[in-house]
Design a protein around this motif. Structure first.
Motif, mmCIF file in Angstrom:
data_model
loop_
_atom_site.group_PDB
_atom_site.id
_atom_site.type_symbol
_atom_site.label_atom_id
_atom_site.label_comp_id
_atom_site.label_asym_id
_atom_site.label_seq_id
_atom_site.Cartn_x
_atom_site.Cartn_y
_atom_site.Cartn_z
ATOM 1 N N GLN A 56 0.815 -1.209 0.000
ATOM 2 C CA GLN A 56 0.000 0.000 0.000
ATOM 3 C C GLN A 56 0.855 1.269 0.000
ATOM 4 O O GLN A 56 0.434 2.307 -0.511
ATOM 5 N N LYS A 57 2.054 1.179 0.569
ATOM 6 C CA LYS A 57 2.958 2.333 0.528
ATOM 7 C C LYS A 57 3.392 2.647 -0.904
ATOM 8 O O LYS A 57 3.609 3.810 -1.257
ATOM 9 N N VAL A 58 3.536 1.608 -1.732
ATOM 10 C CA VAL A 58 3.866 1.823 -3.148
ATOM 11 C C VAL A 58 2.719 2.559 -3.833
ATOM 12 O O VAL A 58 2.935 3.491 -4.615
ATOM 13 N N VAL A 59 1.495 2.133 -3.539
ATOM 14 C CA VAL A 59 0.324 2.817 -4.110
ATOM 15 C C VAL A 59 0.296 4.275 -3.671
ATOM 16 O O VAL A 59 0.018 5.183 -4.470
ATOM 17 N N GLU A 60 0.609 4.516 -2.402
ATOM 18 C CA GLU A 60 0.635 5.891 -1.895
ATOM 19 C C GLU A 60 1.693 6.724 -2.602
ATOM 20 O O GLU A 60 1.450 7.888 -2.967
ATOM 21 N N ALA A 61 2.890 6.140 -2.802
ATOM 22 C CA ALA A 61 3.970 6.886 -3.462
ATOM 23 C C ALA A 61 3.596 7.241 -4.897
ATOM 24 O O ALA A 61 3.897 8.343 -5.379
ATOM 25 N N ARG A 62 2.933 6.332 -5.603
ATOM 26 C CA ARG A 62 2.536 6.612 -6.980
ATOM 27 C C ARG A 62 1.447 7.681 -7.047
ATOM 28 O O ARG A 62 1.311 8.381 -8.052
ATOM 29 N N SER A 63 0.671 7.796 -5.990
ATOM 30 C CA SER A 63 -0.437 8.761 -6.003
ATOM 31 C C SER A 63 0.056 10.202 -6.088
ATOM 32 O O SER A 63 -0.694 11.073 -6.541
ATOM 33 N N TYR A 64 1.319 10.458 -5.691
ATOM 34 C CA TYR A 64 1.834 11.827 -5.742
ATOM 35 C C TYR A 64 2.076 12.308 -7.169
ATOM 36 O O TYR A 64 2.268 13.503 -7.400
ATOM 37 N N SER A 65 2.075 11.389 -8.155
ATOM 38 C CA SER A 65 2.238 11.782 -9.554
ATOM 39 C C SER A 65 0.889 11.887 -10.271
ATOM 40 O O SER A 65 0.852 12.237 -11.447
ATOM 41 N N LEU A 66 -0.200 11.593 -9.582
ATOM 42 C CA LEU A 66 -1.527 11.613 -10.188
ATOM 43 C C LEU A 66 -2.255 12.913 -9.848
ATOM 44 O O LEU A 66 -1.874 13.618 -8.906
ATOM 45 N N PRO A 67 -3.294 13.244 -10.616
ATOM 46 C CA PRO A 67 -4.034 14.485 -10.335
ATOM 47 C C PRO A 67 -4.703 14.431 -8.967
ATOM 48 O O PRO A 67 -5.104 13.366 -8.485
ATOM 49 N N ASN A 68 -4.820 15.609 -8.383
ATOM 50 C CA ASN A 68 -5.515 15.752 -7.106
ATOM 51 C C ASN A 68 -6.747 16.621 -7.362
ATOM 52 O O ASN A 68 -6.631 17.802 -7.686
ATOM 53 N N VAL A 69 -7.920 16.034 -7.248
ATOM 54 C CA VAL A 69 -9.175 16.735 -7.531
ATOM 55 C C VAL A 69 -9.968 16.847 -6.234
ATOM 56 O O VAL A 69 -10.140 15.848 -5.520
ATOM 57 N N ALA A 70 -10.449 18.065 -5.946
ATOM 58 C CA ALA A 70 -11.200 18.289 -4.710
ATOM 59 C C ALA A 70 -12.425 19.134 -5.008
ATOM 60 O O ALA A 70 -12.359 20.117 -5.755
ATOM 61 N N GLY A 71 -13.540 18.747 -4.456
ATOM 62 C CA GLY A 71 -14.752 19.548 -4.573
ATOM 63 C C GLY A 71 -15.006 20.290 -3.269
ATOM 64 O O GLY A 71 -14.643 19.820 -2.188
ATOM 65 N N SER A 72 -15.621 21.443 -3.370
ATOM 66 C CA SER A 72 -15.897 22.242 -2.178
ATOM 67 C C SER A 72 -17.243 22.929 -2.319
ATOM 68 O O SER A 72 -17.705 23.216 -3.430
ATOM 69 N N ALA A 73 -17.887 23.180 -1.196
ATOM 70 C CA ALA A 73 -19.162 23.901 -1.164
ATOM 71 C C ALA A 73 -19.187 24.755 0.094
ATOM 72 O O ALA A 73 -18.644 24.364 1.133
ATOM 73 N N ALA A 130 11.751 4.178 -3.913
ATOM 74 C CA ALA A 130 12.030 3.853 -2.510
ATOM 75 C C ALA A 130 10.938 2.962 -1.930
ATOM 76 O O ALA A 130 11.219 2.011 -1.197
ATOM 77 N N ALA A 131 9.670 3.245 -2.266
ATOM 78 C CA ALA A 131 8.572 2.413 -1.766
ATOM 79 C C ALA A 131 8.652 1.001 -2.332
ATOM 80 O O ALA A 131 8.377 0.018 -1.628
ATOM 81 N N GLN A 132 9.040 0.871 -3.585
ATOM 82 C CA GLN A 132 9.182 -0.459 -4.191
ATOM 83 C C GLN A 132 10.316 -1.244 -3.538
ATOM 84 O O GLN A 132 10.188 -2.450 -3.286
ATOM 85 N N ILE A 133 11.426 -0.569 -3.267
ATOM 86 C CA ILE A 133 12.545 -1.241 -2.595
ATOM 87 C C ILE A 133 12.146 -1.655 -1.190
ATOM 88 O O ILE A 133 12.476 -2.748 -0.723
ATOM 89 N N ASP A 134 11.392 -0.780 -0.515
ATOM 90 C CA ASP A 134 10.925 -1.115 0.841
ATOM 91 C C ASP A 134 10.002 -2.328 0.820
ATOM 92 O O ASP A 134 10.037 -3.167 1.730
ATOM 93 N N GLU A 135 9.183 -2.440 -0.230
ATOM 94 C CA GLU A 135 8.305 -3.615 -0.363
ATOM 95 C C GLU A 135 9.138 -4.889 -0.518
ATOM 96 O O GLU A 135 8.831 -5.922 0.099
ATOM 97 N N LEU A 136 10.202 -4.819 -1.325
ATOM 98 C CA LEU A 136 11.073 -5.989 -1.495
ATOM 99 C C LEU A 136 11.778 -6.333 -0.184
ATOM 100 O O LEU A 136 11.915 -7.507 0.173
ATOM 101 N N ALA A 137 12.232 -5.300 0.521
ATOM 102 C CA ALA A 137 12.918 -5.539 1.799
ATOM 103 C C ALA A 137 11.968 -6.164 2.821
ATOM 104 O O ALA A 137 12.366 -7.043 3.598
ATOM 105 N N THR A 138 10.710 -5.730 2.810
ATOM 106 C CA THR A 138 9.734 -6.324 3.719
ATOM 107 C C THR A 138 9.484 -7.786 3.370
ATOM 108 O O THR A 138 9.287 -8.626 4.254
ATOM 109 N N GLY A 139 9.497 -8.093 2.074
ATOM 110 C CA GLY A 139 9.364 -9.489 1.660
ATOM 111 C C GLY A 139 10.516 -10.343 2.160
ATOM 112 O O GLY A 139 10.322 -11.493 2.579
#
Length: 446
Positions: A56-73, A130-139
């Motif tokens: 899940q940390k890998v997914v989180e790290a990849r999310s920083y390169s994706l769009p961030n969309v927020a709605g407000s009212a 770094a997140a991918q390497i950490d995943e391998l190290a955890t394995g």
């Protein structure tokens, strides 16, 4: 009356069935014990969950390169309406004065959607790596926990086996001494032995019984340790099916490159090497904090104001924009430089730990091979010793029955036989334990 009898019989049958269920014994081979431990051991379950968290940390790290969309009212109610300022000349006032007007409605509604897309952030790619390497190290950490659990289960299983064999050996010794006591009493009745010999034989038998109690209790303790290591319930009854058996063909000794085999296969070595790579990426992430960040930004917004709550009559003008946002770090109070230095020091520490661990592995391989060979030589020696001790015991027993040997000679011969069998048993146990440890040292446990 008959109904009461039937109810009693049914109750007895239920109790008997429950008793048989509770008394069920789990038959365990070493292989089955290992499989159960890999399925039920709680430490392994925790390590497995850690690998899931790393994914899940890998997914989180990849999310920083994706769009961030927020709605407000937003909804606002103005007790006093908003004030706008205009030059005084607009309403006939002197130029040096300002005119104030209250504008807008009492109710204000605002809604919109904002989007941000990173275009250039130097640390994102390093963060993903770094997140991918950490995943391998955890394995690899999971593999290390698995190897430790397999080793612990096998050693706990062997502990139960040797205790059971020691109990059996003690029972054999008591049986021999009880027979000697019986013979002494018979000879005493015939006038061919003294009362002292009979008393000495009786004392010898009684002195062996406390050890029997200790070994029986130790079997329960070792089984408790085995069940805990496997993750079984303490109340469960187990029965071990394997036995302490020496078979040199069951263990393959490594070749001359045992050290290189161990370094390449040991999960803790691979994990530390991955952590070293991870620390290099951490340095890159901190260095990236010095770089500018470029993002695309956009907003779509609608707003309306009125003095009533008839929303269906509101007008909703829409405003939108699309642009670029550039952020350039200029001065952060030396915080970035300090973090870079810390990351570099951590990397240097890990490099030293890797080198130290490899030397530890080299020593462990050498010691493990020496322990296996030493136990094997002891087994070969004790095999011959047992044969000689058994022959000596038989000869001494016959001589004692004939009145040629003393009771002390008989006791010494029996003690030598028991000690020879005990030494052989200990040598086999040491050999099997040494092979289990060497398998872990060489990284053979997958």
């Amino acid at each position: 009356m008959k109904r009461l009898i039937y109810m009693l019989l049914a109750t007895l049958l239920i109790w008997g069935s429950a008793g048989r269920t509770q008394a069920q014994v789990r038959q365990l081979t070493m292989e089955n014990a290992v499989k159960l431990a890999l399925d039920k051991n709680r430490d392994l379950q925790v390590a497995t969950l850690e690998t899931t968290k790393s994914a899940q940390k890998v997914v989180e790290a990849r999310s920083y390169s994706l769009p961030n969309v927020a709605g407000s009212a937003q909804y606002l109610y103005y007790f006093n309406k908003q004030v706008s300022f205009l030059p005084g000349s607009f309403v006939g006032l002197p130029e040096n004065q300002l005119a104030t007007f209250r504008v807008g409605g009492s109710n204000a509604l605002l809604g919109g959607i904002a989007a941000t897309q990173p275009l250039f952030q130097a640390g994102v790619r390093s963060g993903i790596k770094a997140a991918q390497i950490d995943e391998l190290a955890t394995g690899e950490a999971l593999a290390d926990v698995r190897a430790s659990i397999v080793t612990d289960v096998k050693k706990a299983y062997l502990d139960v086996l040797i205790t059971q064999e020691q109990l059996r050996l003690q029972q054999q010794s008591i049986a021999r001494n009880e027979q000697a006591l019986k013979d002494a009493r018979s000879l005493l009745a015939q006038g061919r032995a003294s009362r002292v010999d009979t008393l000495r034989a009786f004392v010898t038998v009684e002195n062996l019984r406390p050890t029997l109690i200790q070994l029986t209790n130790r079997i329960g303790i070792t089984k408790t340790v085995l069940k805990r290591t496997m993750g079984l319930d303490e109340q469960e009854t187990i029965d071990l099916q394997d036995s302490l058996r020496y078979d040199v063909s069951l263990f393959a000794l490594p070749g001359n490159d045992a050290y290189f085999e161990a370094v390449q296969a040991r999960p803790e070595v691979r994990r530390l090497e991955l952590i070293e790579k991870l620390n290099r990426e951490q340095v890159a992430i901190q260095v990236a904090e010095r770089q500018p960040k470029l993002s695309a930004i956009g907003l779509a917004q609608s707003q309306s104001q009125a003095n009533n709550f008839r929303v269906d009559e509101y007008r909703w003008p829409v405003s939108t924009y699309l642009g670029l946002q550039l952020s350039v770090p200029i001065f952060t109070g030396y915080r970035t430089n300090s973090r870079i230095q810390q990351a570099q020091i951590t990397r240097q520490q890990t490099e030293t730990q890797v080198a130290n661990l490899k030397e530890i592995v080299r020593a462990q391989v050498k010691i493990g091979l020496a322990n296996v060979e030493e136990a094997r030589l002891r087994i070969e020696t004790q095999r011959q010793t047992i044969s000689v001790a058994e022959l000596s015991y038989r000869i001494t027993r016959d001589r004692w029955k004939q009145g040629i040997a003393s009771r002390l000679d008989m006791s010494d011969a029996e003690l030598s036989l028991t000690q020879a069998k005990s030494n052989y048993l200990q040598a086999v146990y040491d050999y099997l334990t040494a092979t289990v440890n060497l398998d872990k040292v060489l990284g053979r446990i997958k």
